[in-house]
Design an enzyme around this catalytic site. Structure first.
Site, PDB file in Angstrom:
ATOM      1  N   ARG A 142       2.204   3.638  -5.327  1.00 52.39           N
ATOM      2  CA  ARG A 142       1.699   4.682  -5.375  1.00 52.39           C
ATOM      3  C   ARG A 142      -0.177   4.602  -5.867  1.00 52.39           C
ATOM      4  NH1 ARG A 142       5.547  10.685  -5.589  1.00 52.39           N
ATOM      5  NH2 ARG A 142       5.350  10.444  -3.583  1.00 52.39           N
ATOM      6  N   ASP A 167       2.658   4.889   2.521  1.00 54.36           N
ATOM      7  CA  ASP A 167       3.829   6.092   1.207  1.00 54.36           C
ATOM      8  C   ASP A 167       4.088   7.157   2.265  1.00 54.36           C
ATOM      9  OD1 ASP A 167       4.186   6.746  -0.800  1.00 54.36           O
ATOM     10  OD2 ASP A 167       1.981   7.574  -1.795  1.00 54.36           O
ATOM     11  N   SER A 218       5.367  10.027  -0.068  1.00 57.88           N
ATOM     12  CA  SER A 218       4.298  11.189  -0.193  1.00 57.88           C
ATOM     13  C   SER A 218       4.329  11.709   1.246  1.00 57.88           C
ATOM     14  CB  SER A 218       2.446  10.807  -0.051  1.00 57.88           C
ATOM     15  OG  SER A 218       2.632  10.590  -1.787  1.00 57.88           O
TER      16      SER A 218
END
Length: 759
Positions: free
Chosen positions: A224, A232, A235
């Site tokens: 991250r 990602d 997320s």
């Protein structure tokens, strides 16, 4: 150029070509000689070299005639000037066009996402990959097979899809009950798998993949860092989970999220506590604020609290100053003292808020318990808690992972598949994450290749590749080593002597706090003494006394009113304010009609006040009727005529007997009016409050008429003015629509002001 000078140069290669078959010695250096069987092979080699290298290969070409004892129809000797990088410029890896990417259908129960959307398929095909999709893989996400076909994919069965060179999935491979075979066993040897894996929690799966010599990119292990935001997936899914958590909470909550003022009363906004200021927590905060709720956010990291504040949420902090900044986008574990302080904070908040959304996770470990069973039981009935950490055990002690449950009147949402409940959006974002990751980890335009390094710097692509690749050719690479040059948070700047002295001076000691309170009361008492000394007459002090006591009683009476009864309270207050009719009655004169301008204005004041009195009490009654349910017990409000009759009739009898008890009537009238305001503070006593208001106003007017002792002609004028005004007020209140009641209350309030001006 002569052949001797060419051979003596260390940066030159010599190639002898015989056009119709023969031996092709290629001298790349004095110690490296490769023999190829025909001129066509040499031409292919040169073509690959010239197209594969980014630097120019040939800087000069010369031709001389080949001298040989044999007769050859067409022969020549070619010399090439090349760079030294020629021997190492061929790209490693496998051409994209030789690789097939497989997209199987997810088989985990209730999983409706798919790894690639049609747009993602189109992007990979444009890059050169071949893509096969299992039939029906995208249907739960509203992606039909025809859309994949139009994007360039081929629809095949599960065996062909899992036999692809690269397999992309959402959930980690698992046992397929339909085929009776584990998905890993259906994969080909040395294949590449891209999926959520969670290697720390799935050691058996890692062993199976190792036996298959697989290369695995775990989407849950993407570092991250800033450079990896585009791929990602954690997320992306957390963002959706935070949004969906608020939507589910609103669906289970029994009130509006936003506050409203309606004809039926005022509705307070919902209060939402969000624990954890990561992607999910911030998404939940933004969604709840957009829906009108009062949002409070807690996190151990100062940066997360600032982000809460930027979204309009109230950041919550504990008294202990300790930084919670950790690595990888997660907060670090806090000290025992800090945890005790935050648990006290949560216990207090649970008694105040309506909804709690918890998002705290620790990578590779069970989620910490932040909301205990006693805290849940202290929440109001109808409250809702959403545990986004339910899949990892949960932050709320009473959560049942994967289920919707109720404990002591508090609804628990413990679903573990929140992103899958928005399958189209989730699949689209996850597909974008995968396609961007595949392009990033293998940036070569023609070949697919993973360059995994064990030494790398923080925040670089080498960091992303090493963190994501948890297995290469069957070798377990998890966990990744620590990167170099990890940024360290700057230590807090020590405070200067001046700042420390300023903070010390700003602190209020108990002595100073008590002195401030005592000083305020001293000032108030001195003000009263000053008013008494400077009062022009006794009437002034009497009016100030009445005003002060009325203000204190009114404040304490109105402060505890139920929000839903604010509008009825305003209405009955306006009706009581109609006692301005007393001023009009006192100023009226003449016979059946007024004789002066002042007397005419007094008649108008009494008339307008009567409109407000009658209309105001009727509007209050209509508002209270809106709260009445068919199942409520019958009401007998007519019985309140008994105390009203005794109050007014008893005064009339006393007056006829020669007793002057107007002051006691005024006291009783005032007490009834205060009781009316107090009664409107609660739903069960609201109708009693309305009746007390009527008694107070009637008693006040009766006492005024008794004190004035008007002539029969003037009494007829007074009665006519008030009767006509009261009739008009009742007619207006009866005809008005429910939705227009608040506007009518405001209109009646303006009549009070007009009556006061006229008197």
């Amino acid at each position: 150029t002569s052949s001797g000078s060419l051979e003596s140069s260390p940066v030159l290669h010599r190639a002898r070509t015989v056009c119709k078959g023969g031996v092709l010695p290629v001298l790349l250096s004095s110690s490296w000689c490769v023999s190829v069987g025909c001129a066509c092979t040499m031409a292919s080699l040169l073509r690959v070299l010239t197209t594969s290298c980014s630097a120019p290969v040939f800087s000069g070409v010369s031709s001389v005639k080949l001298q040989s004892g044999r007769t050859i129809k067409s022969s020549c000797l070619r010399f090439f000037r090349t760079h030294q990088v020629l021997g190492r410029c061929a790209s490693p890896g496998i051409p994209y066009k030789q690789l097939t990417v497989g997209v199987p259908k997810e088989i985990l129960q209730n999983e409706r996402r798919v790894a690639l959307s049609p747009a993602g398929v189109q992007a990979l095909i444009k890059q050169g990959f071949n893509v096969v999709v299992e039939s029906g893989a995208g249907e739960p996400s509203k992606f039909a097979d025809e859309q994949y076909t139009q994007a360039g994919a081929t629809i095949k069965d599960i065996k062909d899809v899992l036999a692809s060179d690269v397999v992309v999935k959402v959930r980690a491979p698992t046992f397929n009950p339909a085929s009776g075979v584990h998905e890993v066993e259906m994969m080909k040897e040395a294949a590449t798998l891209i999926s959520f894996i969670y290697p720390a929690q799935n050691p058996e799966l890692m062993d199976m993949l190792s036996q298959k010599k697989a290369t695995v990119l775990a989407m849950d292990q993407v570092p991250r860092v800033t450079i990896a935001q585009g791929y990602d997936a954690l997320s992306s899914m957390a963002n959706i989970a935070g949004y969906k958590a608020v939507v589910l909470a609103a669906n289970s909550f029994g009130r509006f999220f936003t506050g409203q003022i309606t004809a039926a009363g005022k509705v307070p906004p919902a209060k939402v506590l969000i624990i954890g200021g990561g992607v999910a927590g911030l998404a939940a905060a933004g969604t709840a604020r957009a829906m009108g709720a009062i949002v409070r956010g807690f996190d151990t990291r100062a940066a997360a609290l600032e982000q809460f504040k930027s979204l309009g949420a109230e950041p919550l902090e504990v008294d202990i100053k300790e930084s919670g900044e950790g690595q990888g986008g997660y907060a670090k574990e806090m000290s025992k003292e800090f945890i005790e302080a935050e648990m006290k904070l949560f216990a207090k908040q649970c008694q105040e808020v309506d909804i709690v959304i918890s998002t705290a996770l620790i990578p590779g470990r069970r989620a910490p318990i932040l909301i205990t069973k006693p805290m849940v039981e202290s929440m109001k009935d109808g409250s809702v808690v959403v545990d986004l950490a339910a899949e990892a055990g949960g932050n709320i002690e009473t959560t049942v992972p994967g289920e919707l449950s109720v404990h002591k009147g508090v609804t628990h949402i413990g679903y573990t598949d929140l992103p899958s409940r928005l399958p189209t959006q989730s699949s689209t974002l996850y597909s974008n994450n995968i396609t961007k990751l595949m392009r990033a980890v293998s940036p070569d335009k023609d070949n697919f290749f993973l360059d995994v390094k064990d030494v790398f710097d923080y925040g670089t692509m080498d960091h992303v590749v090493r963190g994501s690749v948890v297995m290469q050719n069957g070798k377990n690479l998890f966990p990744a080593p620590q990167p170099n040059n990890v940024p360290v948070a700057a230590p807090p700047k020590p405070k200067s002597v001046q700042e420390l002295e300023a903070e010390k001076a700003a602190q209020i000691s108990p002595f100073r706090a008590t002195l401030t309170t005592a000083g305020a009361y001293t000032g108030g008492v001195a003000t009263l003494l000053g008013l008494g000394l400077s009062a022009p007459n006794a009437a002034f002090t009497q009016m100030v006394t009445t005003f002060g006591l009325a203000g204190i009683v009114g404040y304490h009476t109105v402060w505890g009113v139920t929000p839903a009864l604010h509008s009825p309270l305003m209405s009955v207050t306006n009706a009581i304010s109609g006692l301005t009719a007393v001023g009009g009655l006192s100023l009226m004169g003449g016979g059946y009609t007024p004789t002066t301008t002042a007397e005419t204005l007094a008649v108008l004041a009494a008339f307008i006040s009567s409109v407000n009195i009658a209309g105001g009490f009727l509007v209050t009654q209509k508002m209270l009727d809106m709260f009445k349910r068919p199942t409520d017990p019958p009401e007998h409000n007519y019985l309140y005529l008994l105390p009203g009759g005794v109050f007014v009739g008893g005064y009339a009898a006393a007056l006829q007997s020669g007793y002057n008890i107007e002051q006691m009537m005024y006291l009783g009238s005032g007490m009834c009016c205060v009781g009316a305001l107090a009664g409107l503070s609660n739903q069960t006593t609201a109708r009693l409050g309305n009746a007390l208001g009527m008694m107070g106003v009637a008693g006040g007017i009766a006492a005024t008429l008794g004190a004035l002792k008007p002539s029969p002609e003037l009494l007829a004028q007074m009665s006519a003015a008030m009767a006509v005004g009261g009739t008009a007020g009742l007619a207006i209140a009866k005809r008005i629509q429910i939705t227009d009641l608040p506007q009518l209350v405001a209109a009646f309030h303006s009549l009070v002001g007009l009556a006061a001006v006229l008197t």
